[in-house]
Design an enzyme around this catalytic site. Structure first.
Site, PDB file in Angstrom:
ATOM      1  N   ILE A 116       0.979  -1.307  -0.168  1.00  0.00           N
ATOM      2  CA  ILE A 116       0.189  -0.189   0.133  1.00  0.00           C
ATOM      3  C   ILE A 116       0.911   1.391  -0.035  1.00  0.00           C
ATOM      4  O   ILE A 116       0.581   2.255  -0.670  1.00  0.00           O
ATOM      5  CB  ILE A 116      -1.120  -0.028   1.247  1.00  0.00           C
ATOM      6  CG1 ILE A 116      -2.107  -0.967   0.938  1.00  0.00           C
ATOM      7  CG2 ILE A 116      -1.393   1.448   1.462  1.00  0.00           C
ATOM      8  CD1 ILE A 116      -2.978  -1.360   2.177  1.00  0.00           C
ATOM      9  N   ASP A 160      13.268   2.047  10.593  1.00  0.00           N
ATOM     10  CA  ASP A 160      12.493   1.253  11.283  1.00  0.00           C
ATOM     11  C   ASP A 160      11.773   2.353  12.364  1.00  0.00           C
ATOM     12  O   ASP A 160      12.374   3.123  13.031  1.00  0.00           O
ATOM     13  CB  ASP A 160      13.342   0.312  12.076  1.00  0.00           C
ATOM     14  CG  ASP A 160      12.598  -0.653  12.882  1.00  0.00           C
ATOM     15  OD1 ASP A 160      11.431  -0.203  13.347  1.00  0.00           O
ATOM     16  OD2 ASP A 160      12.979  -1.723  13.266  1.00  0.00           O
ATOM     17  N   TYR A 194      -3.893  -6.697  18.453  1.00  0.00           N
ATOM     18  CA  TYR A 194      -3.620  -6.032  17.200  1.00  0.00           C
ATOM     19  C   TYR A 194      -4.789  -4.775  17.154  1.00  0.00           C
ATOM     20  O   TYR A 194      -4.567  -3.733  16.729  1.00  0.00           O
ATOM     21  CB  TYR A 194      -4.251  -6.871  16.311  1.00  0.00           C
ATOM     22  CG  TYR A 194      -4.353  -6.463  14.873  1.00  0.00           C
ATOM     23  CD1 TYR A 194      -3.261  -5.795  14.063  1.00  0.00           C
ATOM     24  CD2 TYR A 194      -5.273  -6.390  13.961  1.00  0.00           C
ATOM     25  CE1 TYR A 194      -3.248  -5.078  12.999  1.00  0.00           C
ATOM     26  CE2 TYR A 194      -5.415  -5.898  12.874  1.00  0.00           C
ATOM     27  CZ  TYR A 194      -4.411  -5.220  12.182  1.00  0.00           C
ATOM     28  OH  TYR A 194      -4.635  -4.669  10.888  1.00  0.00           O
ATOM     29  N   LYS A 230      -3.865  -0.974  16.239  1.00  0.00           N
ATOM     30  CA  LYS A 230      -4.453  -0.074  15.281  1.00  0.00           C
ATOM     31  C   LYS A 230      -5.263   0.971  15.583  1.00  0.00           C
ATOM     32  O   LYS A 230      -5.207   1.939  14.993  1.00  0.00           O
ATOM     33  CB  LYS A 230      -5.318  -0.799  14.428  1.00  0.00           C
ATOM     34  CG  LYS A 230      -4.324  -2.135  13.486  1.00  0.00           C
ATOM     35  CD  LYS A 230      -3.292  -1.406  12.574  1.00  0.00           C
ATOM     36  CE  LYS A 230      -3.873  -0.659  11.416  1.00  0.00           C
ATOM     37  NZ  LYS A 230      -2.860  -0.179  10.496  1.00  0.00           N
TER      38      LYS A 230
END
EC number: 1.-.-.-
Length: 418
Positions: free
Chosen positions: A22, A74, A168, A172
């Site tokens: 993406i 990173d 998770y 997010k």
């Protein structure tokens, strides 16, 4: 496809995780306008399983008319982020758009999520987004364009999105909460928005999660790139929005979404966090006070499973097994079935030729699936998609989620026979 307007010519776009997927698609879309792209990703050396490095991405960006600055970043390392921002300012004179795309995923429940994986998701998704934003904001405030775009979902407090992969979801949602806060903090100076796909997007990560064949249920990364490009065209007053790719492109006049499908006409895998899917999750979530209340569709009366339906299903499954299927899957599945013709069944796709049977497998199960016998038969015959069953709570999964997703491909192969 959304045509380019040329409005991003000369703009500098800082994108985390832009070496592939993406992030790279958004970069290429902007580059076609003549934008400057800062590729902030950690892949400097070729990966044995994943295509693309910051340098190959830079070559693609320049080939379509953009200027590229590949930076080893990173996002867990604040010094690497700050160094990349300094290089961008030195080479391009400013930053106009930040895309927080870098992300880590593990669809595992609380007891099956190692602390190391928890830390990775929190540090990449939540902390990394904060650090990249903090480093770019002083320069974004000087830009006439001034956009931050986080690739993260709408904030949906429906418990169904937490119960199977709580860590998770929180990682997010951390990205999405920055949208909520920063949109208010920098109102009038910087537009801060989130973008999320309505359906699964075909990326290397999706291949690793879903296994071979998953791509037919996905859309191309182009749909996210087009949606992001549409957001970048909007003024700073367009802020604090949780945008869904298909929705904003419909506003742009796009009517034919088959152009974005990997396999036009094939059923698409819905993405997480959206309460929009028929027969699985109701369209609206109602709230009473501060406690979210999930409104489920009224259950429709279902016919009782036919006598021996589970046994017959496993017989057909066994006839469909082969060494190739075993080699491609390498997992042992245990089914805890309730209701008529229920009990414990197993599907062994590790031993030579594969095996099925009633009771416990000889090896420890990698995945345990709990559901009714009626839903089990529907799932294997293609009348109930495993993802839909999981999202709606009809299917409970313990163990390796990636191997659970792999089983869907095998089911698709058997649908015609069941």
């Amino acid at each position: 496809m959304l045509p380019n307007t040329g409005r991003l010519a000369g703009c500098t776009v800082f994108i985390t995780g832009a070496s592939r997927g993406i992030g790279k698609a958004i970069a290429l879309k902007a580059a076609k306008d003549g934008a400057n792209i800062v590729i902030a990703a950690k892949t400097a050396q070729p990966h044995p399983k994943l295509l693309g490095t910051i340098y190959t991405a830079a070559e693609e960006i320049e080939a379509v008319g953009g200027k590229a600055l590949p930076c080893i970043v990173d996002v867990r390392d604040e010094q690497q982020i700050n160094a990349a921002v300094e290089k961008a300012i030195k080479q391009f004179g400013g930053i106009d758009i930040l895309v927080n795309n870098a992300s880590a995923i593990s669809l595992t429940n609380t007891l099956d999520t190692p602390t190391k994986r928890l830390d990775l998701m929190m540090n990449v998704n939540t902390r990394g987004t904060y650090l990249a934003s903090k480093a770019c904001i002083p320069y974004l405030k000087k830009s006439k364009v001034a956009h931050i775009l986080n690739i993260s979902p709408p904030l949906n407090l429906n418990p169904i999105w937490f119960k199977q992969h709580c860590a998770y979801t929180i990682a997010k949602y951390g990205m999405s909460m920055y949208v909520l806060g920063m949109a208010e903090e920098f109102k009038g100076e910087i537009a801060v928005n989130a973008l999320w796909p309505k359906t699964a997007i075909h990326t290397a990560a999706m291949d690793m999660l879903g296994g071979p064949g998953i791509e037919s249920q996905c859309r191309k990364v182009d749909i996210i790139a087009d949606a992001a490009y549409s957001i970048f065209q909007k003024p700073k007053s367009f802020t604090g929005n949780f945008v869904i790719d298909e929705g904003i492109l419909k506003e742009e006049g796009i009517e034919n979404f088959d152009v974005y499908a990997i396999k036009p006409g094939h059923p698409l895998q819905p993405d997480f966090f959206l309460d929009e899917y028929p027969e699985a999750v109701s369209k609206k979530m109602e709230s009473t006070g501060a406690v979210p209340e999930f409104k489920e569709e009224k259950p429709q009366p279902q016919p009782k499973p036919r006598s021996g339906a589970v046994e017959e299903t496993f017989r057909i499954v066994k006839d469909s097994l082969s060494d190739d299927v075993v080699k491609a899957t390498q997992a042992v599945y245990l089914f805890e079935l309730s209701g008529e013709d229920g009990g414990t069944w197993f599907l062994d796709l590790k031993s030579k030729g594969g095996n099925v049977g009633y009771g416990e497998p000889s090896d420890q199960a990698d995945v345990v699936m709990s559901m009714t016998t009626d839903d089990f038969v529907k799932m294997f015959s293609g009348k109930l998609k495993p993802t839909m069953a999981f999202m709606s709570g009809k299917l409970k999964i313990k163990g390796n989620m990636a191997l659970a997703i792999k089983l869907e491909k095998l089911m698709n192969q058997m649908n015609a026979r069941l």
